[in-house]
Design a protein around this motif. Structure first.
Motif, PDB file in Angstrom:
ATOM      1  N   GLU A  76      19.141  35.619  21.300  1.00  0.00           N
ATOM      2  CA  GLU A  76      18.252  36.063  22.066  1.00  0.00           C
ATOM      3  C   GLU A  76      17.912  34.970  22.959  1.00  0.00           C
ATOM      4  O   GLU A  76      17.525  34.929  24.341  1.00  0.00           O
ATOM      5  CB  GLU A  76      17.063  36.489  21.264  1.00  0.00           C
ATOM      6  N   GLU A  77      17.839  33.678  22.321  1.00  0.00           N
ATOM      7  CA  GLU A  77      17.466  32.348  23.206  1.00  0.00           C
ATOM      8  C   GLU A  77      18.619  32.065  24.161  1.00  0.00           C
ATOM      9  O   GLU A  77      18.539  31.171  24.759  1.00  0.00           O
ATOM     10  CB  GLU A  77      17.086  31.291  22.385  1.00  0.00           C
ATOM     11  N   ASP A 100       8.993  31.201  16.529  1.00  0.00           N
ATOM     12  CA  ASP A 100       9.998  32.189  17.372  1.00  0.00           C
ATOM     13  C   ASP A 100      11.579  31.811  17.122  1.00  0.00           C
ATOM     14  O   ASP A 100      12.017  30.899  17.130  1.00  0.00           O
ATOM     15  CB  ASP A 100       9.854  31.450  18.791  1.00  0.00           C
ATOM     16  N   ASP A 101      12.093  32.724  16.260  1.00  0.00           N
ATOM     17  CA  ASP A 101      11.390  34.064  15.842  1.00  0.00           C
ATOM     18  C   ASP A 101      11.791  34.285  14.373  1.00  0.00           C
ATOM     19  O   ASP A 101      11.821  35.189  13.663  1.00  0.00           O
ATOM     20  CB  ASP A 101      12.071  35.285  16.690  1.00  0.00           C
ATOM     21  N   HIS A 159      14.937  38.014  15.957  1.00  0.00           N
ATOM     22  CA  HIS A 159      16.078  37.035  16.198  1.00  0.00           C
ATOM     23  C   HIS A 159      16.276  35.970  15.232  1.00  0.00           C
ATOM     24  O   HIS A 159      15.272  35.232  15.147  1.00  0.00           O
ATOM     25  CB  HIS A 159      16.517  36.892  17.710  1.00  0.00           C
ATOM     26  N   ASP A 191       8.377  39.695  18.293  1.00  0.00           N
ATOM     27  CA  ASP A 191       8.690  38.393  19.054  1.00  0.00           C
ATOM     28  C   ASP A 191       7.930  38.037  20.122  1.00  0.00           C
ATOM     29  O   ASP A 191       7.930  37.418  21.215  1.00  0.00           O
ATOM     30  CB  ASP A 191      10.394  38.571  19.587  1.00  0.00           C
TER      31      ASP A 191
HETATM   32 ZN   LIG Z   1      11.689  34.656  20.479  1.00  0.00          ZN
END
Ligand SMILES: [Zn+2]
Length: 472
Positions: A176-177, A142-143, A109, A203
């Motif tokens: 994603e976050e 990340d990431d 991501h 990830d």
């Molecule tokens: Zn992540």
């Protein structure tokens, strides 16, 4: 953790690993420069942050994938979440396989967590800064390093294999976050484009900077807000205190029932998962998590069992009068945010139901409870019986020169369960570029550049192994 008793995957053809190693080494400065450019785009996907940055980051990722000149198509797309609100842009790319050859999906991501206060960072959060072996910035590990590991690994494959015949799919998500809200809609809309035999999710974590991990278990999560109310309005704490229950007292008493005297979760119906875990010295946990002198760990059982295979409950926020504004009143209602982790094997909805049941049964003084903002993510156990796990473990041995650990992770990547549901025949490999000192989501997040290089080589070796070994 289980160790496969199958014969190891065959070695790479003679000289191939050396060529890959040299290609990855020579390409590393370029990969770090491209990673740094990506990191300078503050692509925070949360509400309240400028979405133009996430769009810019998606466009940059799309450009990196197009430059590889291996995909039949590269698209940037946004899909609506369950609430109808359009999600953040994802980047999707596909190259079709030759007949009878498998397809590998590479997931990462490109969005990041908010940086928090600049003052807590040793260098500006969106200016990648090298100190020792580590590159510091929000999202550098990340990431965005996951994104770049995919790009650099495919580049190494193309440099060392004239005409790769495997199919390659890239799926670089943009939120994603922020809970992967439109993930399901993207899967639905691009089901054919994303279809794959092996899914590599870059990830996750590594055991140490010298020892790789294959993540084979992830906890799920249940987060929600809880409002505790006892009064129709605030009242004078001198006139009524002692007979009238305020919401603060009720909230404190209620939250205290969630854990026992050891700090272990005390909610009936929240289950643990039976599994063996490696043992680690308590000092390792103390160092990684920065426990203060004299502060003891909580819970029971092996430390890693507590982190990987047991539930946990954390109160992560509280809306209450601030100390500065504290007047002598009885608070009528208090809202808290609760974040629970769910052990592998328990459905998230069942775990949430257990939490709700417990809280309602223990509400003191007849306090009224209201639940809101419920967000559930499923735990996941990787099926380690497929050939892809053998190839991945062999690639890790080759790239790191060390025996990989098969690990659980206390954190959650709920979309993996969604991926596995949509593509039930696909084998899922959860890898990563993080290490115990990465501090993802926190100030001074960093990437170990040796780990980055070994992660790229691992993935290049994995792709090359699948190309060399997997003909149907
Ligand atoms: Zn992540």
């Amino acid at each position: 953790m289980t160790h496969p008793d199958r014969p190891a995957a065959p070695p790479l053809p003679a000289g191939t690993l050396e060529s890959l190693r040299e290609s990855v080494r020579a390409g590393l400065p370029r990969a770090i420069a491209e990673l740094s450019d990506l990191v300078r785009i503050p692509s925070v996907s949360w509400d309240g942050f400028d979405p133009a940055h996430v769009q810019a980051s998606a466009d940059r990722v799309a450009a990196l994938l197009r430059e590889l000149d291996v995909f039949d198509e590269v698209i940037v797309d946004r899909a609506p979440g369950a609430d109808g609100v359009l999600g953040q842009p994802a980047v999707l790319a596909r190259r079709a396989p030759s007949p009878g050859r498998p397809t590998v999906l590479l997931y990462a991501h490109h969005d990041v967590q908010p940086p928090g206060a600049d003052s807590e960072w040793s260098s500006p959060p969106f200016e990648p800064t090298l100190r020792g072996d580590r590159l510091y910035a929000r999202g550098v590990a990340d990431d965005k390093a996951g994104v770049m590991a995919h790009v650099a690994a495919v580049r190494a494959l193309l440099e060392t294999t004239a005409e790769p015949e495997i199919g390659i799919v890239a799926f670089i998500e943009g939120e994603e976050e922020f809970g992967s809200r439109s993930f399901g809609a993207l899967l639905e809309r691009h089901r054919d484009l994303l279809a794959a035999d092996v899914i590599v999710v870059a990830d996750s974590d590594n055991w140490t900077v010298d020892t790789p991990s294959l993540t084979v278990g992830l906890r799920g999560n249940a987060t929600f807000s809880l409002t505790v109310s006892t009064l129709g309005h605030a009242s004078h704490s001198g006139m009524y205190g002692g007979a009238v229950p305020d919401a603060m007292l009720a909230t404190i008493a209620l939250l205290a029932t969630l854990h026992d005297a050891d700090g272990a979760v005390a909610v009936e119906g929240l289950r643990s998962h039976e599994q063996e875990v490696p043992s680690i010295p308590e000092q390792r946990l103390r160092d990684e998590a920065a426990l203060l002198d004299g502060v003891t760990p909580i819970g029971r059982g092996a430390l890693l069992h507590r982190l990987w295979a047991q539930p946990s409950i954390t109160v992560t926020g509280i809306d209450a009068p601030s100390v500065q504004n504290a007047s002598n009143t009885l608070a009528p209602s208090i809202t808290v945010k609760i974040s629970a982790r769910i052990a592998p094997g328990q459905p998230a909805a069942e775990a949430f139901a257990a939490l709700e049941r417990h809280l309602r049964a223990h509400a003191p003084f007849g306090a009224h409870l209201t639940f809101g903002a419920i967000d559930l993510g499923e735990p996941f156990l990787v099926d380690t019986s497929g050939w892809a796990v053998d190839e991945a473990l062999a690639a890790m041995r080759e790239a790191w020169g060390n025996e990989p650990e098969q690990v659980g992770v206390g954190g959650s990547i709920p979309f993996i369960a969604q991926l596995a549901e949509t593509f039930p025949a696909a084998q899922v490999l959860v890898t990563g570029v993080e290490d115990p000192h990465t501090r993802a989501h926190s100030p001074d997040e960093s990437l170990h550049l040796g780990v980055f290089q070994r992660a790229i080589l691992t993935e290049a070796a994995l792709l090359t192994r699948i190309q060399a070994n997997r003909v149907e």
